[in-house]
Each structure stands twice: as C-alpha cells, then as structure tokens.
Scaffold this active site. Structure first.
Site, PDB file in Angstrom:
ATOM      1  N   SER A 127       0.842  -1.199   0.000  1.00 63.92           N
ATOM      2  CA  SER A 127       0.000   0.000   0.000  1.00 63.92           C
ATOM      3  C   SER A 127       0.874   1.244   0.000  1.00 63.92           C
ATOM      4  CB  SER A 127      -0.852  -0.024   1.270  1.00 63.92           C
ATOM      5  OG  SER A 127      -1.481   1.215   1.470  1.00 63.92           O
ATOM      6  N   TYR A 152      -2.439  -1.064  10.934  1.00 68.39           N
ATOM      7  CA  TYR A 152      -2.698  -1.672   9.617  1.00 68.39           C
ATOM      8  C   TYR A 152      -1.530  -1.387   8.673  1.00 68.39           C
ATOM      9  CZ  TYR A 152      -4.054  -1.918   4.763  1.00 68.39           C
ATOM     10  OH  TYR A 152      -4.040  -2.181   3.418  1.00 68.39           O
ATOM     11  N   LYS A 156       1.678  -3.861   6.654  1.00 69.13           N
ATOM     12  CA  LYS A 156       2.141  -3.871   5.251  1.00 69.13           C
ATOM     13  C   LYS A 156       3.653  -3.674   5.200  1.00 69.13           C
ATOM     14  CE  LYS A 156      -1.712  -4.730   3.437  1.00 69.13           C
ATOM     15  NZ  LYS A 156      -1.941  -5.969   2.728  1.00 69.13           N
TER      16      LYS A 156
HETATM   17  P1  NAD Z   1     -11.184  -7.018   0.868  1.00 70.76           P
HETATM   18  O1  NAD Z   1     -11.474  -7.028   2.317  1.00 70.76           O
HETATM   19  O2  NAD Z   1     -12.284  -6.765  -0.078  1.00 70.76           O
HETATM   20  O3  NAD Z   1     -10.452  -8.369   0.445  1.00 70.76           O
HETATM   21  C1  NAD Z   1      -9.640  -9.099   1.316  1.00 70.76           C
HETATM   22  C2  NAD Z   1     -10.087 -10.543   1.261  1.00 70.76           C
HETATM   23  O4  NAD Z   1      -9.259 -11.315   2.127  1.00 70.76           O
HETATM   24  C3  NAD Z   1     -11.537 -10.742   1.728  1.00 70.76           C
HETATM   25  O5  NAD Z   1     -12.212 -11.544   0.779  1.00 70.76           O
HETATM   26  C4  NAD Z   1     -11.399 -11.457   3.059  1.00 70.76           C
HETATM   27  O6  NAD Z   1     -12.483 -12.328   3.300  1.00 70.76           O
HETATM   28  C5  NAD Z   1     -10.083 -12.193   2.873  1.00 70.76           C
HETATM   29  N1  NAD Z   1      -9.348 -12.499   4.102  1.00 70.76           N
HETATM   30  C6  NAD Z   1      -9.037 -11.662   5.122  1.00 70.76           C
HETATM   31  N2  NAD Z   1      -8.347 -12.317   6.066  1.00 70.76           N
HETATM   32  C7  NAD Z   1      -8.185 -13.577   5.621  1.00 70.76           C
HETATM   33  C8  NAD Z   1      -7.549 -14.735   6.151  1.00 70.76           C
HETATM   34  N3  NAD Z   1      -6.975 -14.721   7.350  1.00 70.76           N
HETATM   35  N4  NAD Z   1      -7.561 -15.870   5.427  1.00 70.76           N
HETATM   36  C9  NAD Z   1      -8.172 -15.898   4.222  1.00 70.76           C
HETATM   37  N5  NAD Z   1      -8.802 -14.859   3.674  1.00 70.76           N
HETATM   38  C10 NAD Z   1      -8.810 -13.699   4.370  1.00 70.76           C
HETATM   39  O7  NAD Z   1     -10.016  -5.938   0.639  1.00 70.76           O
HETATM   40  P2  NAD Z   1      -9.430  -5.340  -0.718  1.00 70.76           P
HETATM   41  O8  NAD Z   1      -9.762  -3.897  -0.736  1.00 70.76           O
HETATM   42  O9  NAD Z   1      -9.785  -6.187  -1.859  1.00 70.76           O
HETATM   43  O10 NAD Z   1      -7.876  -5.437  -0.402  1.00 70.76           O
HETATM   44  C11 NAD Z   1      -7.076  -6.486  -0.920  1.00 70.76           C
HETATM   45  C12 NAD Z   1      -5.642  -6.270  -0.465  1.00 70.76           C
HETATM   46  O11 NAD Z   1      -5.166  -5.015  -0.933  1.00 70.76           O
HETATM   47  C13 NAD Z   1      -5.456  -6.245   1.051  1.00 70.76           C
HETATM   48  O12 NAD Z   1      -4.233  -6.873   1.348  1.00 70.76           O
HETATM   49  C14 NAD Z   1      -5.381  -4.778   1.371  1.00 70.76           C
HETATM   50  O13 NAD Z   1      -4.657  -4.536   2.558  1.00 70.76           O
HETATM   51  C15 NAD Z   1      -4.651  -4.263   0.154  1.00 70.76           C
HETATM   52  N6  NAD Z   1      -4.870  -2.841  -0.130  1.00 70.76           N
HETATM   53  C16 NAD Z   1      -6.158  -2.384  -0.219  1.00 70.76           C
HETATM   54  C17 NAD Z   1      -6.379  -1.040  -0.464  1.00 70.76           C
HETATM   55  C18 NAD Z   1      -7.784  -0.487  -0.524  1.00 70.76           C
HETATM   56  O14 NAD Z   1      -7.966   0.724  -0.318  1.00 70.76           O
HETATM   57  N7  NAD Z   1      -8.808  -1.303  -0.819  1.00 70.76           N
HETATM   58  C19 NAD Z   1      -5.301  -0.162  -0.633  1.00 70.76           C
HETATM   59  C20 NAD Z   1      -4.001  -0.668  -0.547  1.00 70.76           C
HETATM   60  C21 NAD Z   1      -3.806  -2.026  -0.289  1.00 70.76           C
HETATM   61  C1  WQD Z   2      -9.111   9.789   1.066  1.00 70.25           C
HETATM   62  C2  WQD Z   2      -9.226  11.286   1.333  1.00 70.25           C
HETATM   63  C3  WQD Z   2      -9.429  11.806   3.684  1.00 70.25           C
HETATM   64  C4  WQD Z   2     -13.295   9.788   4.145  1.00 70.25           C
HETATM   65  C5  WQD Z   2      -6.709   4.681   3.115  1.00 70.25           C
HETATM   66  C6  WQD Z   2      -5.685   3.929   3.913  1.00 70.25           C
HETATM   67  C7  WQD Z   2      -4.615   3.383   3.010  1.00 70.25           C
HETATM   68  C8  WQD Z   2      -5.228   2.578   1.863  1.00 70.25           C
HETATM   69  C9  WQD Z   2      -6.313   3.316   1.158  1.00 70.25           C
HETATM   70  C10 WQD Z   2      -5.242   0.248   2.341  1.00 70.25           C
HETATM   71  C11 WQD Z   2      -8.411  11.741   2.545  1.00 70.25           C
HETATM   72  C12 WQD Z   2     -10.695  12.169   2.942  1.00 70.25           C
HETATM   73  C13 WQD Z   2     -12.126  10.311   3.668  1.00 70.25           C
HETATM   74  C14 WQD Z   2     -14.333  10.686   4.540  1.00 70.25           C
HETATM   75  C15 WQD Z   2     -12.927  12.531   3.901  1.00 70.25           C
HETATM   76  N1  WQD Z   2      -5.824   1.377   2.300  1.00 70.25           N
HETATM   77  N2  WQD Z   2     -11.936  11.645   3.537  1.00 70.25           N
HETATM   78  N3  WQD Z   2     -14.086  12.021   4.387  1.00 70.25           N
HETATM   79  O1  WQD Z   2      -6.775   7.734   3.839  1.00 70.25           O
HETATM   80  O2  WQD Z   2      -5.860   8.007   1.489  1.00 70.25           O
HETATM   81  O3  WQD Z   2      -6.067   5.760   2.456  1.00 70.25           O
HETATM   82  O4  WQD Z   2      -7.266   3.808   2.122  1.00 70.25           O
HETATM   83  O5  WQD Z   2      -4.093   0.010   2.226  1.00 70.25           O
HETATM   84  O6  WQD Z   2      -3.800   2.597   3.817  1.00 70.25           O
HETATM   85  O7  WQD Z   2      -5.110   4.808   4.866  1.00 70.25           O
HETATM   86  O8  WQD Z   2      -8.107   6.949   1.819  1.00 70.25           O
HETATM   87  O9  WQD Z   2     -10.480   7.047   1.174  1.00 70.25           O
HETATM   88  O10 WQD Z   2      -9.886   7.045   3.635  1.00 70.25           O
HETATM   89  O11 WQD Z   2      -9.368   9.054   2.259  1.00 70.25           O
HETATM   90  O12 WQD Z   2     -12.760  13.735   3.802  1.00 70.25           O
HETATM   91  O13 WQD Z   2     -15.405  10.284   5.010  1.00 70.25           O
HETATM   92  O14 WQD Z   2     -10.580  11.571   1.676  1.00 70.25           O
HETATM   93  O15 WQD Z   2      -9.117  12.745   4.655  1.00 70.25           O
HETATM   94  O16 WQD Z   2      -7.953  13.034   2.248  1.00 70.25           O
HETATM   95  P1  WQD Z   2      -6.665   7.223   2.479  1.00 70.25           P
HETATM   96  P2  WQD Z   2      -9.542   7.448   2.241  1.00 70.25           P
END
Ligand code: NAD
Ligand code: WQD
Length: 350
Positions: A127, A152, A156
C-alpha cells in the site's frame, strides 16, 4: 507457466475478484483461498459468468498452516497473489493484535508453506501507506519508508521487510511488492464491485452511501491542508487497472526479477472536493457535505510516480476519473445491497 495454477488469497474480496476476472480472461488457471470474513462467494460466481471459465474455490484461512498445506497439496501452483488481509485503519488501532496476527502471521505462514512446497513466486498487496507522509510527491519507490501512523499500515511495512529478508536469503524467490494507491470503481459490467460492511472508512464508498440516502452528508476531513482547495489530495486508481497491473506483475515474475516494488497509481491527484464534484457529475445528483476536523494520521497529499511500473511491467492505467465514478455508480445502482441482494437489471438498463 499457464498450465499450472495461480493461488489467489483473498480472491473473493474487492480487488481480488476483479483481478481473478482479469487473470481468467488472460488464460490463467485460478484457485482462490478465502475465509470469506469480508467477502461473499456470489462475487466469484459472477466472475465465472463474466469470464465464462471456472474458479476453483477453497475456503480457508491463511493463519492456519493446516489450511495452507491442504490447498498446496491439492494443486500444483507456480505463483501466489496474496490479497488476504484485514484493512480498516481505525479498527487496527483498536485491535492491533488481530491485525498483526491476520496480516503478518498469516503472510508468514503463507511464505513458509510456499517454501515447503517450493513455490517461490509471489505478488504481494502492499500500500502507499508504507511511505507515511512522503517528502516529495509524486512519490517513487526509492523514497524513505515510514514512519507509518497506524497498525494496519505497519502490517504492510513489516511484511515488505520480511519479503526483502527472504529474497536476500534465497535468490530463488521472486516477489513483486505492489503498492496500491487509492483503489476505487467497479467492473464496467456493474456485476462486481466493493461491498463494504457497516459505515465505510474510505471516501468514495462513503460518498456512495450518502447518494443512496443511507448517510446524511459527507464529512470532509479538513479544508486547511496545504493543497489547492485545502482538502486532502489522493491518487485514485480504477480497480480494473489494478487488476491489469497484477497480470503484468505475474509476467514479470516469469523473468525471475528477485524482489521488486512497484507503485500502482495514475500519478494524478484529486482533492476531496474534486471527488465530490466528480461524483455529482457522474450521478447528476447533489451531494451534501460538511467540513469537519482533520482525521488523525491523514497526510495532505499522496500521489504516485508509477513510471517504474510503466517501464518495467509495460503497465499503465487507462481509466479516467469519470469512468471510476460512473462504474462505481452503475455497480451501486444495480446492486443497492451489494452481494446481499439480487442483481437488479442488466448494465445496459443504466
Ligand atoms: P477485501 O477485504 O475486499 O479483500 C480481502 C479478502 O481477504 C476478503 O475476501 C477477506 O475475506 C479475505 N481475508 C481476510 N483475512 C483472511 C484470512 N486470514 N484468510 C483468508 N482470507 C482472508 O479488501 P481489498 O480492498 O480487496 O484489499 C485487498 C488487499 O489489498 C489487502 O491486502 C489490502 O490490505 C490491500 N490494499 C487495499 C487497499 C484499498 O484501499 N482497498 C489499498 C491498498 C492495499
Ligand atoms: C481519502 C481522502 C481523507 C473519508 C486509506 C488507507 C490506506 C489505503 C487506502 C489500504 C483523505 C478524505 C475520507 C471521509 C474525507 N488502504 N476523507 N471524508 O486515507 O488516502 O487511504 O485507504 O491500504 O492505507 O489509509 O483513503 O479514502 O480514507 O481518504 O474527507 O469520510 O478523503 O481525509 O484526504 P486514504 P480514504
């Protein structure tokens, strides 16, 4: 490589389901392992319909070595794409040990079992959060990592460090660490998308629930940042572009690159107010908002320099902010209760 299976942990989730679809359409054979803690099997059923090909599903937990050994015994894998994780930033500060157990111990178990079965090709979902508050934006992969302000994000960073140590110790390992910026949007069909449980933490899913009338207004977390309109700026990327990034990363693994990190973002930043405006344009609806205090831990601006992924993976995102908003709204319109309700109509009806 295509004859063997790719294991996708967390493949029933938001980014996982879109990636599985793209992989099936590219010809890969896929096994999904998911504990369904934050997902619904209906997503994979729809992926199978869209791809016209099957997904092998194994219900299992990455924190269980026995589950992992079982799936690795059943299938011959050549690579793993590892999405499985829990991801709510706020919750991670309330129950940090659960986050370290699930995300760090789970990843450790996975890599140990991969070693045991001599499967040494991995794509890891990292991330942009690993950069903390970047000193220079757009941030590139050589930037200093951390400090990260929440458990969290640290999960990562810790897994990235484990991967780097592992690759140093054993040159047979090949890992792409993909640092996602802000994934949004849904598949253009409107059949798969994000289905957050409870009140969303992320901006776009929150805006969607305001549009649905489930929440009264958007809370903008601060308008006094050092940005053009004072609200936070992020690099939003369409989930289907992230999916093509994973196909490109798998191809890279075939060339045995060792450990490499890539930013997956568009390079373009949008402020919170710009996002609200873009969603108003896509939906032709007014979105009420209130400016409230800053959210602790938020940074002013975070955007990606994704030129390395462009050069080395031959990947670039192609979908615009308008498409991100329209696709997200189509998914919402067709699936007002996410996967809990029936698909309302065909996408053509929207
Ligand atoms: P999501 O929650 O939709 O998908 C994660 C999946 O993993 C789910 O289906 C959940 O059931 C499964 N899971 C969780 N713990 C598990 C375990 N112990 N064993 C087996 N399955 C398990 O999330 P997403 O948004 O699709 O994110 C996917 C990956 O990308 C994650 O690693 C997340 O940290 C990373 N990521 C997400 C974002 C975001 O904003 N969505 C941003 C950066 C990184
Ligand atoms: C985006 C912008 C907020 C909600 C997070 C995690 C990051 C990654 C992606 C997994 C920011 C603003 C948000 C709201 C708002 N996840 N905001 N009102 O914080 O960039 O990243 O999700 O890895 O680790 O930290 O994303 O969508 O929460 O926020 O004003 O109700 O929107 O302040 O500027 P963020 P976000």
């Amino acid at each position: 490589m295509r004859q063997k299976y790719v294991l996708v942990t967390g493949g029933a989730g938001y980014i996982g389901s879109h990636t599985v679809l793209e992989l099936l359409q590219t010809g890969y054979k896929i096994v999904v392992m998911d504990n369904l803690s934050n997902s619904n099997l209906e997503a994979l059923r729809r992926v199978e319909i869209l791809a016209g090909r099957p997904v092998h599903f194994f219900k299992g937990d990455i924190t269980s070595t026995a589950d992992l050994e079982r799936v690795f015994s059943q299938y011959a894998f050549w690579a793993v794409i590892h999405f499985a994780a829990i991801k709510a930033v706020g919750e991670s500060a309330q129950i940090p040990l659960d986050y370290y157990h699930n995300n760090v111990t789970g990843s450790l178990n996975l890599m140990r079992v991969m070693n045991q079965f001599k499967v040494k090709n991995l794509v890891f979902s990292s991330s942009a959060t690993v950069y903390g508050e970047p000193e220079i934006v757009p941030v590139n992969e050589t930037a200093r990592l951390g400090p990260v302000t929440n458990p969290y994000g640290r999960t990562k960073l810790f897994v990235e460090e484990m991967v780097r140590d592992l690759c140093k110790s054993d040159p047979e390992w090949n890992v792409c660490l993909l640092r996602f910026f802000n994934p949004v949007g849904a598949h253009v069909s409107g059949m798969i998308g994000e289905h957050p449980q409870g009140i969303p933490n992320n901006l776009l899913p929150y805006v969607i629930q305001v549009l649905q009338g489930r929440l009264p207004h958007v809370c903008i977390y601060g308008d006094d940042y050092d940005t053009p309109d004072g609200t936070g700026v992020r690099d939003y990327i369409h989930v289907s572009d992230l999916a093509t990034g994973h196909v490109a990363a798998l191809r890279k693994l075939e060339k045995r690159p060792g450990c490499v990190a890539y930013n997956l973002g568009t390079g373009t930043g949008y402020s919170v107010k710009q996002i609200v405006n873009a969603m108003e344009k896509a939906t032709k609806k007014k979105i009420p908002y209130k400016v409230v205090d800053r959210r602790p831990g938020d940074v002013a601006t975070c955007t990606a320099d994704a030129s390395l992924a462009n050069r080395e993976l031959g990947w670039s995102p192609i979908r615009s902010m308008d498409e991100m908003c329209q696709d997200m709204w189509r998914w919402t319109h067709l699936n007002p209760q996410g996967y809990d309700g029936p698909l309302k109509a065909t996408a053509a009806a929207v």
